[in-house]
Write a protein that holds these residues in place. Structure first.
Motif, mmCIF file in Angstrom:
data_model
loop_
_atom_site.group_PDB
_atom_site.id
_atom_site.type_symbol
_atom_site.label_atom_id
_atom_site.label_comp_id
_atom_site.label_asym_id
_atom_site.label_seq_id
_atom_site.Cartn_x
_atom_site.Cartn_y
_atom_site.Cartn_z
ATOM 1 N N ARG A 51 0.571 -0.481 0.142
ATOM 2 C CA ARG A 51 -0.258 0.127 0.075
ATOM 3 C C ARG A 51 0.929 1.357 -0.593
ATOM 4 O O ARG A 51 1.525 1.564 1.162
ATOM 5 C CB ARG A 51 -0.457 0.320 0.873
ATOM 6 C CG ARG A 51 -2.114 -1.176 1.232
ATOM 7 C CD ARG A 51 -3.061 -1.021 2.316
ATOM 8 N NE ARG A 51 -3.723 -2.877 2.089
ATOM 9 C CZ ARG A 51 -5.259 -2.874 2.924
ATOM 10 N NH1 ARG A 51 -5.441 -1.950 3.738
ATOM 11 N NH2 ARG A 51 -5.868 -3.943 2.893
ATOM 12 N N PRO A 52 0.810 2.067 -0.317
ATOM 13 C CA PRO A 52 2.229 2.934 -0.922
ATOM 14 C C PRO A 52 1.033 4.148 -1.058
ATOM 15 O O PRO A 52 0.404 4.400 -0.465
ATOM 16 C CB PRO A 52 2.213 3.029 -3.115
ATOM 17 C CG PRO A 52 1.505 2.308 -3.445
ATOM 18 C CD PRO A 52 1.007 1.340 -2.535
ATOM 19 N N ASP A 53 2.638 5.262 -0.229
ATOM 20 C CA ASP A 53 1.387 6.600 0.499
ATOM 21 C C ASP A 53 0.583 6.970 -1.495
ATOM 22 O O ASP A 53 1.427 6.803 -1.789
ATOM 23 C CB ASP A 53 3.188 7.608 0.640
ATOM 24 C CG ASP A 53 3.727 6.967 2.515
ATOM 25 O OD1 ASP A 53 2.980 5.754 2.478
ATOM 26 O OD2 ASP A 53 4.931 6.828 1.781
ATOM 27 N N LEU A 54 -0.741 7.823 0.004
ATOM 28 C CA LEU A 54 -0.903 8.366 -1.181
ATOM 29 C C LEU A 54 -0.055 10.009 -1.427
ATOM 30 O O LEU A 54 0.761 10.714 -0.488
ATOM 31 C CB LEU A 54 -2.236 8.987 -0.920
ATOM 32 C CG LEU A 54 -2.979 7.495 -0.803
ATOM 33 C CD1 LEU A 54 -4.070 8.168 0.354
ATOM 34 C CD2 LEU A 54 -3.458 7.109 -2.335
ATOM 35 N N PRO A 55 -0.188 10.601 -2.517
ATOM 36 C CA PRO A 55 -0.919 10.303 -4.144
ATOM 37 C C PRO A 55 0.598 9.275 -4.823
ATOM 38 O O PRO A 55 1.704 9.490 -4.448
ATOM 39 C CB PRO A 55 -0.960 11.521 -4.589
ATOM 40 C CG PRO A 55 0.075 12.299 -3.822
ATOM 41 C CD PRO A 55 0.462 12.269 -2.630
ATOM 42 N N PHE A 56 -0.130 8.228 -5.565
ATOM 43 C CA PHE A 56 1.294 7.453 -6.239
ATOM 44 C C PHE A 56 0.903 7.623 -7.715
ATOM 45 O O PHE A 56 -0.838 7.633 -7.865
ATOM 46 C CB PHE A 56 1.726 5.946 -5.575
ATOM 47 C CG PHE A 56 0.061 5.401 -5.709
ATOM 48 C CD1 PHE A 56 -0.521 4.485 -6.915
ATOM 49 C CD2 PHE A 56 -1.096 5.398 -4.478
ATOM 50 C CE1 PHE A 56 -1.571 3.189 -6.441
ATOM 51 C CE2 PHE A 56 -2.314 4.870 -4.395
ATOM 52 C CZ PHE A 56 -2.321 3.921 -5.563
ATOM 53 N N VAL A 57 1.238 6.826 -8.570
ATOM 54 C CA VAL A 57 1.598 6.924 -10.057
ATOM 55 C C VAL A 57 1.612 5.329 -10.188
ATOM 56 O O VAL A 57 2.660 4.703 -10.015
ATOM 57 C CB VAL A 57 2.626 7.099 -10.799
ATOM 58 C CG1 VAL A 57 1.773 6.768 -11.583
ATOM 59 C CG2 VAL A 57 2.197 9.383 -10.970
#
Length: 327
Positions: A51-57
């Motif tokens: 779960r990557p940190d927001l925001p992400f591409v």
């Protein structure tokens, strides 16, 4: 870019961001095509294991042209390559940074969109069938979601390995796609008993290897059709339900449950992965495998296309062209 978690159509939007800078051992590529996959949809939903940190591409795999090779000597500026991006992120952009170890030479006869769909899907199929499943010529291979991106790759890799390929999919359109891919037997799970048809198609023996990216109830139905000594490859849970297994069943049937996680192979067996990608590229150059493209769309359609992937309403790979600014 994804600014909050939810359905792709609701959380994916276009934003201007700085061009990324490659670090040591990395290259910068201009993205010619970005392939969308079910993990991208899960990332948008906040339901992926990472779960990557927001925001992400989002966007794990691309076809790109190297514009800055930095300190890397294996590629040169101007080279067209396939790349799997760090953390499975960054592909839905005009420029992306890739680790040199996950940048691969590609066949010149494939289009940019086809190259975009070549790496992850075919690596999953190759490593699953050969490294984890030990598939042998003449064995019976069952592939679920056979008209999908990863499933269609497994059908082609299985045929190239000399297996008898039994494709399992849903509905007339997708069964027709599976036949066109060259599956020896095609099973429509909407109208047929999957386990019975697999038994019939193998002369009663059952499946030596099952390649299953769907999970849930599909996994349990496929497990019923395993042959003695069979291997069922747990590739994912695109059906939306994570499968569970009662371990008395592999004991009584003397079959194996085998996980397939390409990311771990990339980290732990980089030389094997590079060799696998070279073999895949050779098969692509000879025409034995060719990525199945369901749609090639401009950047403005990315949210809609990723939603279609999330809903299971696509065949083959869906590719977005970030350079194409059409709505």
């Amino acid at each position: 870019m994804v600014g909050s978690v939810g359905e792709p159509r609701d959380v994916l939007s276009l934003r201007d961001t700085p061009v990324p800078t490659p670090g040591r051992g990395q290259v910068l590529v201009e993205v010619l095509g970005a392939a969308l996959g079910f993990p991208d949809a899960l990332l948008c939903r906040g339901a992926y294991q990472d779960r990557p940190d927001l925001p992400f591409v989002p966007g794990a795999e691309v076809c790109g042209r190297v514009v800055d090779a930095g300190t890397v000597t294996d590629v040169a500026e101007g080279d067209r390559v396939a790349a799997v991006l760090p953390g499975g992120l960054g592909g839905l952009a005009q420029y992306a940074v890739a680790d040199a170890l996950q940048v691969y030479a590609v066949p010149p006869n494939l289009t940019d969109a086809e190259v975009a769909g070549l790496s992850t899907a075919y690596l999953t199929a190759w490593l699953g069938l050969h490294r984890r499943g030990a598939l042998q010529p003449g064995e019976n291979l069952v592939v679920s979601a056979a008209a999908g991106g990863v499933g269609s790759a497994a059908v082609q890799i299985g045929r190239a390995a000399g297996a008898c390929v039994i494709a399992v999919t849903r509905g007339a359109t997708k069964t027709a796609v599976a036949r066109d891919l060259g599956a020896h037997v095609v099973v429509d799970s909407l109208t047929e008993s999957v386990a019975e048809r697999i038994r019939e198609g193998t002369g009663g023996r059952g499946a030596d290897v099952v390649f299953d990216p769907v999970g849930g109830d599909t996994y349990h139905e496929l497990a019923k059709a395993l042959a003695f000594g069979g291997r069922i490859l747990v590739v994912g849970y695109a059906g939306g339900e994570i499968q569970t297994a009662r371990l008395n069943r592999p004991l009584l049937g003397s079959y194996s449950i085998v996980g397939v996680n390409v990311g771990l192979h990339v980290r732990n067996e980089p030389d094997l992965v590079r060799d696998a990608m070279a073999r895949i590229a050779a098969l692509g150059a000879s025409g034995v495998v060719r990525p199945l493209l369901g749609a090639v769309s401009p950047m403005g359609a990315a949210a809609r296309q990723l939603q279609a992937v999330a809903d299971g309403n696509t065949v083959g790979r869906v590719v977005v062209e970030p350079w194409n600014a059409e709505a």
